[in-house]
Design an enzyme around this catalytic site. Sequence first.
Site, PDB file in Angstrom:
ATOM      1  CE1 TYR A 138     -14.165  27.822  -3.171  1.00 37.58           C
ATOM      2  CE2 TYR A 138     -12.258  26.430  -3.542  1.00 37.58           C
ATOM      3  CZ  TYR A 138     -12.954  27.320  -2.749  1.00 37.58           C
ATOM      4  OH  TYR A 138     -12.450  27.695  -1.541  1.00 37.58           O
ATOM      5  CG  HIS A 265     -13.759  30.516   2.702  1.00 43.55           C
ATOM      6  ND1 HIS A 265     -14.397  29.914   1.646  1.00 43.55           N
ATOM      7  CD2 HIS A 265     -12.452  30.216   2.551  1.00 43.55           C
ATOM      8  CE1 HIS A 265     -13.493  29.299   0.878  1.00 43.55           C
ATOM      9  NE2 HIS A 265     -12.302  29.458   1.425  1.00 43.55           N
TER      10      HIS A 265
HETATM   11  C1  LIG Z   1      -5.443  27.024   4.666  1.00 44.80           C
HETATM   12  C2  LIG Z   1      -6.911  27.012   4.359  1.00 44.80           C
HETATM   13  C3  LIG Z   1      -7.348  26.587   3.111  1.00 44.80           C
HETATM   14  C4  LIG Z   1      -8.703  26.538   2.828  1.00 44.80           C
HETATM   15  N1  LIG Z   1      -9.095  26.052   1.621  1.00 44.80           N
HETATM   16  C5  LIG Z   1     -10.423  25.909   1.374  1.00 44.80           C
HETATM   17  C6  LIG Z   1     -10.858  25.297   0.185  1.00 44.80           C
HETATM   18  O1  LIG Z   1     -10.053  24.895  -0.671  1.00 44.80           O
HETATM   19  N2  LIG Z   1     -12.200  25.171  -0.013  1.00 44.80           N
HETATM   20  C7  LIG Z   1     -13.118  25.597   0.918  1.00 44.80           C
HETATM   21  O2  LIG Z   1     -14.315  25.473   0.713  1.00 44.80           O
HETATM   22  N3  LIG Z   1     -12.720  26.181   2.060  1.00 44.80           N
HETATM   23  C8  LIG Z   1     -11.398  26.323   2.310  1.00 44.80           C
HETATM   24  N4  LIG Z   1     -11.015  26.884   3.504  1.00 44.80           N
HETATM   25  C9  LIG Z   1     -12.030  27.266   4.510  1.00 44.80           C
HETATM   26  C10 LIG Z   1     -12.341  26.097   5.464  1.00 44.80           C
HETATM   27  O3  LIG Z   1     -13.041  25.077   4.791  1.00 44.80           O
HETATM   28  C11 LIG Z   1     -13.206  26.503   6.660  1.00 44.80           C
HETATM   29  O4  LIG Z   1     -14.359  27.175   6.202  1.00 44.80           O
HETATM   30  C12 LIG Z   1     -12.510  27.387   7.680  1.00 44.80           C
HETATM   31  O5  LIG Z   1     -11.132  27.092   7.777  1.00 44.80           O
HETATM   32  C13 LIG Z   1     -13.171  27.175   9.034  1.00 44.80           C
HETATM   33  O6  LIG Z   1     -12.640  27.980  10.000  1.00 44.80           O
HETATM   34  P1  LIG Z   1     -11.553  27.503  11.097  1.00 44.80           P
HETATM   35  O7  LIG Z   1     -10.240  27.430  10.367  1.00 44.80           O
HETATM   36  O8  LIG Z   1     -11.619  28.610  12.079  1.00 44.80           O
HETATM   37  O9  LIG Z   1     -11.980  26.176  11.663  1.00 44.80           O
HETATM   38  C14 LIG Z   1      -9.651  26.960   3.795  1.00 44.80           C
HETATM   39  C15 LIG Z   1      -9.214  27.399   5.040  1.00 44.80           C
HETATM   40  C16 LIG Z   1      -7.864  27.430   5.344  1.00 44.80           C
HETATM   41  C17 LIG Z   1      -7.423  27.883   6.706  1.00 44.80           C
HETATM   42  O1  LIG Z   2      -7.448  29.559   0.849  1.00 43.16           O
HETATM   43  C1  LIG Z   2      -8.642  29.331   0.758  1.00 43.16           C
HETATM   44  O2  LIG Z   2      -9.420  29.685   1.640  1.00 43.16           O
HETATM   45  C2  LIG Z   2      -9.195  28.676  -0.403  1.00 43.16           C
HETATM   46  O3  LIG Z   2     -10.363  28.504  -0.396  1.00 43.16           O
HETATM   47  C3  LIG Z   2      -8.379  28.235  -1.548  1.00 43.16           C
HETATM   48  C4  LIG Z   2      -8.995  28.085  -2.764  1.00 43.16           C
HETATM   49  C5  LIG Z   2      -8.270  27.715  -3.870  1.00 43.16           C
HETATM   50  C6  LIG Z   2      -6.921  27.440  -3.762  1.00 43.16           C
HETATM   51  C7  LIG Z   2      -6.315  27.566  -2.550  1.00 43.16           C
HETATM   52  C8  LIG Z   2      -7.037  27.958  -1.439  1.00 43.16           C
END
Ligand SMILES: Cc1cc2nc3c(=O)[nH]c(=O)nc-3n(C[C@H](O)[C@H](O)[C@H](O)COP(=O)(O)O)c2cc1C
Ligand SMILES: O=C(O)C(=O)c1ccccc1
Length: 375
Positions: A138, A265
């Site tokens: 990020y 996301h």
């Molecule tokens: C628990 C969780 C944490 C996530 N953390 C991040 C993250 O730290 N950075 C990010 O770019 N996307 C994050 N995402 C989004 C995922 O990269 C992704 O875009 C999304 O989960 C895709 O959809 P799906 O869960 O239906 O496969 C997170 C998603 C979940 C479910």
């Molecule tokens: O939860 C998320 O989707 C996510 O992107 C995130 C970002 C920073 C800390 C924890 C989760």
Amino acid sequence: MTQLRSGPPLLTASDYRHNAAHLVEPDVWDFIEGGAEDERTLAANERAFDRVRLRPRVLAGVSDADTGVSLFGTRHATPIGIAPTAYHRLIDPEGEVATARGASAAGALFVVAMFASRTIEDIAAAVPQPQGLWLQVYWLQRRDVMRSLVRRAERAGYGAVMLTVDVPRMGRRWRDMRNGFTIGGDVAAVNIDPAVMAAAHVRDEGESAIARHTADTFDPTLTWADLAWLRAQTGLPLVLKGILTAEDAALAADHGADAIVVSNHGGRQLDGAVATLDALTEVTDAVGDRMPVLFDGGVRRGTDALAALALGARMVLTGRPPLWGLAAGGADGVAGVLRAATGELAHAMVLAGRPTLAALDRSAVRLSSLTGADA
Ligand SMILES: Cc1cc2nc3c(=O)[nH]c(=O)nc-3n(C[C@H](O)[C@H](O)[C@H](O)COP(=O)(O)O)c2cc1C
Ligand SMILES: O=C(O)C(=O)c1ccccc1
């Protein structure tokens, strides 16, 4: 396939999900499963795939399918990779090290989150080919911290850097706010300067600690012009994650992105945003062959991957299913859920008469079914 000590084998992502639900704390389960506000976009991502109708070709002499794909010079055995998700040690004591082993065993890309709970170096050391790992970042107010992360990934042999562009601030996730969700115990974002993470567990009533922390540390003033700075910090390919429109896809190409990810996301940011499958064709049309387009959101089975690949995605990422695998069976569970989806994809490719990903194009999908005209 992952065989539990008791109970039936886990064959599908849905099997892993049902299994995992009982194995993590309720507030962690809500963090994984939840989306922003009324979770309409979260639901729409999965539902979009229910509308897909495929156009199988017959007598194509196809007895087996090749799911291999190359990206930035690295070969992956499957086009189904792991999207970046934060804090895997909430789910398994080994955290991202276990996830990396599982991904590597399945021949899948693993995008390590900036908020990983194991170090960039330990994760790289867990796999034979670190170029199958990418680092997600990020944009922080502290650019020096970003620079050091990107340099560490480069030194550790990672294959690319992925900048997530859909979080100027965190989406409001009612579940996390009601739960007063915090990252605690011995789980932490170990790759980031402790000074930047200092207030990561602080929250007020009705607030999520990660949302508070994001508001304090991310830089929402970022514009397209700023990308040149990150571009100049590394020789690694730069991938932008979180594009949903033709306009932004064209801007990404104009500003030197090496690839983009069509993503909302996982429905965790703007509730009401378009389902990713519905955004995919406008983006691939806008990009043409200027750069690879990746896809995530709602991919739960091989035919979902097949539809996104047919509509022009080079690779698909999945976020929640690998976490279900991690909860159900550690590294074996991660490998299991990826192999299950890849096996379904290969099976569907044979039944659809398309033996390779190159042979999979829009003609595999009845396009009118996407608009609901066939419903
Ligand atoms: C628990 C969780 C944490 C996530 N953390 C991040 C993250 O730290 N950075 C990010 O770019 N996307 C994050 N995402 C989004 C995922 O990269 C992704 O875009 C999304 O989960 C895709 O959809 P799906 O869960 O239906 O496969 C997170 C998603 C979940 C479910
Ligand atoms: O939860 C998320 O989707 C996510 O992107 C995130 C970002 C920073 C800390 C924890 C989760």
